[in-house]
Design a protein around this motif. Sequence first.
Motif, mmCIF file in Angstrom:
data_model
loop_
_atom_site.group_PDB
_atom_site.id
_atom_site.type_symbol
_atom_site.label_atom_id
_atom_site.label_comp_id
_atom_site.label_asym_id
_atom_site.label_seq_id
_atom_site.Cartn_x
_atom_site.Cartn_y
_atom_site.Cartn_z
ATOM 1 N N PRO A 9 0.818 -1.759 0.251
ATOM 2 C CA PRO A 9 0.093 0.028 -0.171
ATOM 3 C C PRO A 9 0.892 0.952 0.147
ATOM 4 O O PRO A 9 2.265 0.984 0.457
ATOM 5 C CB PRO A 9 -0.769 0.304 1.728
ATOM 6 N N LEU A 10 0.592 2.805 -0.806
ATOM 7 C CA LEU A 10 0.360 3.847 -0.624
ATOM 8 C C LEU A 10 1.611 4.148 0.883
ATOM 9 O O LEU A 10 0.715 3.638 1.787
ATOM 10 C CB LEU A 10 0.796 4.587 -1.127
ATOM 11 N N GLN A 11 2.459 4.495 1.059
ATOM 12 C CA GLN A 11 3.057 4.920 2.001
ATOM 13 C C GLN A 11 2.630 6.354 2.837
ATOM 14 O O GLN A 11 3.032 7.433 1.155
ATOM 15 C CB GLN A 11 3.790 4.497 2.455
ATOM 16 N N PRO A 12 2.763 6.782 3.582
ATOM 17 C CA PRO A 12 3.325 8.570 3.272
ATOM 18 C C PRO A 12 4.372 9.182 2.671
ATOM 19 O O PRO A 12 5.304 8.124 3.102
ATOM 20 C CB PRO A 12 2.951 9.278 4.945
ATOM 21 N N GLY A 13 4.131 10.445 2.270
ATOM 22 C CA GLY A 13 4.649 10.327 1.652
ATOM 23 C C GLY A 13 5.673 10.137 -0.118
ATOM 24 O O GLY A 13 5.786 10.783 -1.045
ATOM 25 N N GLY A 113 -1.484 -0.301 -4.231
ATOM 26 C CA GLY A 113 -1.147 -0.706 -3.305
ATOM 27 C C GLY A 113 -1.675 -2.135 -2.449
ATOM 28 O O GLY A 113 -0.875 -2.521 -1.873
ATOM 29 N N LEU A 114 -3.112 -2.182 -2.590
ATOM 30 C CA LEU A 114 -4.084 -2.832 -1.682
ATOM 31 C C LEU A 114 -3.976 -4.139 -2.413
ATOM 32 O O LEU A 114 -4.518 -4.489 -3.417
ATOM 33 C CB LEU A 114 -5.557 -1.891 -1.945
ATOM 34 N N PRO A 115 -3.635 -5.435 -1.623
ATOM 35 C CA PRO A 115 -3.252 -6.864 -2.179
ATOM 36 C C PRO A 115 -5.373 -7.341 -2.067
ATOM 37 O O PRO A 115 -5.993 -7.198 -1.400
ATOM 38 C CB PRO A 115 -2.872 -7.339 -1.483
ATOM 39 N N ASN A 116 -5.440 -8.138 -3.210
ATOM 40 C CA ASN A 116 -6.131 -9.181 -3.151
ATOM 41 C C ASN A 116 -6.045 -9.893 -2.400
ATOM 42 O O ASN A 116 -5.435 -10.731 -3.183
ATOM 43 C CB ASN A 116 -7.070 -9.012 -4.722
ATOM 44 N N LEU A 117 -6.497 -10.186 -1.604
ATOM 45 C CA LEU A 117 -5.903 -11.503 -0.167
ATOM 46 C C LEU A 117 -6.615 -12.497 -1.132
ATOM 47 O O LEU A 117 -7.901 -13.228 -1.612
ATOM 48 C CB LEU A 117 -6.913 -11.390 0.989
ATOM 49 N N GLY A 184 -8.392 0.162 2.400
ATOM 50 C CA GLY A 184 -7.907 1.603 2.887
ATOM 51 C C GLY A 184 -8.791 3.004 2.687
ATOM 52 O O GLY A 184 -9.316 2.983 1.866
ATOM 53 N N GLU A 185 -8.096 3.290 3.884
ATOM 54 C CA GLU A 185 -8.016 5.174 3.886
ATOM 55 C C GLU A 185 -6.887 5.859 3.500
ATOM 56 O O GLU A 185 -5.339 5.621 3.959
ATOM 57 C CB GLU A 185 -8.678 5.858 4.441
ATOM 58 N N PHE A 186 -6.832 6.626 2.529
ATOM 59 C CA PHE A 186 -5.999 7.047 2.119
ATOM 60 C C PHE A 186 -5.731 8.515 2.208
ATOM 61 O O PHE A 186 -6.672 9.409 1.142
ATOM 62 C CB PHE A 186 -5.267 6.792 1.323
ATOM 63 N N TRP A 196 -1.599 10.280 4.923
ATOM 64 C CA TRP A 196 -1.687 9.635 6.388
ATOM 65 C C TRP A 196 -2.260 8.509 5.636
ATOM 66 O O TRP A 196 -2.897 8.457 4.620
ATOM 67 C CB TRP A 196 -2.559 9.811 7.806
ATOM 68 N N SER A 197 -2.838 6.870 6.087
ATOM 69 C CA SER A 197 -2.860 6.217 5.405
ATOM 70 C C SER A 197 -3.576 4.817 7.324
ATOM 71 O O SER A 197 -2.801 5.181 8.172
ATOM 72 C CB SER A 197 -2.484 5.071 4.795
ATOM 73 N N PHE A 198 -4.346 4.147 6.034
ATOM 74 C CA PHE A 198 -4.730 3.076 7.218
ATOM 75 C C PHE A 198 -5.533 2.343 6.595
ATOM 76 O O PHE A 198 -6.555 2.150 5.632
ATOM 77 C CB PHE A 198 -6.165 4.077 8.228
ATOM 78 N N THR A 199 -4.626 0.979 6.494
ATOM 79 C CA THR A 199 -4.670 -0.030 5.444
ATOM 80 C C THR A 199 -5.090 -1.783 6.312
ATOM 81 O O THR A 199 -4.526 -1.760 7.828
ATOM 82 C CB THR A 199 -4.005 -0.327 4.727
ATOM 83 N N GLU A 200 -5.531 -2.709 5.970
ATOM 84 C CA GLU A 200 -5.887 -3.845 6.678
ATOM 85 C C GLU A 200 -5.148 -4.082 5.938
ATOM 86 O O GLU A 200 -4.132 -5.493 7.040
ATOM 87 C CB GLU A 200 -7.519 -4.956 5.653
#
Length: 226
Positions: A9-13, A113-117, A184-186, A196-200
């Motif tokens: 997943p994308l990260q801050p920056g 960048g969020l994976p499909n589990l 996730g939220e970005f 800022w981000s929050f992801t599963e």
Amino acid sequence: MAEHAMERPLQPGDRAPNVVLDAINHGGKVAIDDFRGQTPVLVGLYRGLQCPFCRRHIAASALLSSALREKGIDSLTVVNTPIERARLYFRYHPMPGIITASDPENIAHRAFGLPNLQFTENDDDWPYKVSMPTVMAMRIDMPGELPEPMGCLDAAAFLNNKDGYEMTPADQQTDEKYGGQLVGEFLLDRDGIVRWSFTEAEGGGSNMFAIPKADEVMSVASRLAH
């Protein structure tokens, strides 16, 4: 893990990519570049609306939207549900404070960048693969929503029944394709940079079905305000 080295997943920056999607609550398209150079935006990327956990996540984001707007920050919610099914849902569950978009091809989730589990018989490689024994061992505790901690499949069925949500063929197809999609939220600044981000995907599974704390979101939003 080498096969997943570039998938995160994308990260801050990080700079958010542009994606162009069908708008749900108005005609035409909506794109990440619509906000770039204009306003910060909270981008929420969710599974299809057949997921009761995502519906609650979206509702929580909608509750924050007016406070974010006061700080000059827009809210964009993206779901994997096909456009007509999504429009029908939001017609009966309007959330005027958020911009909504349909992404049945999973374009935005992949771009961020969020994976499909993937579900396997016995292979665990979080956040890319999870075994069915691990899934069956998960327990979800949602006081006020669930009568007791429940397995994720039973919890989803219970909540869908509680909501009166009837699965359609479109919902079933979305669930078959993207039922394991991590969400996730970005929070992007005016330049489209993640702040800022929050992801599963993070937390080794501890973030599954969780909703970020409102005060955490608003704390970052305050720093981005006007």
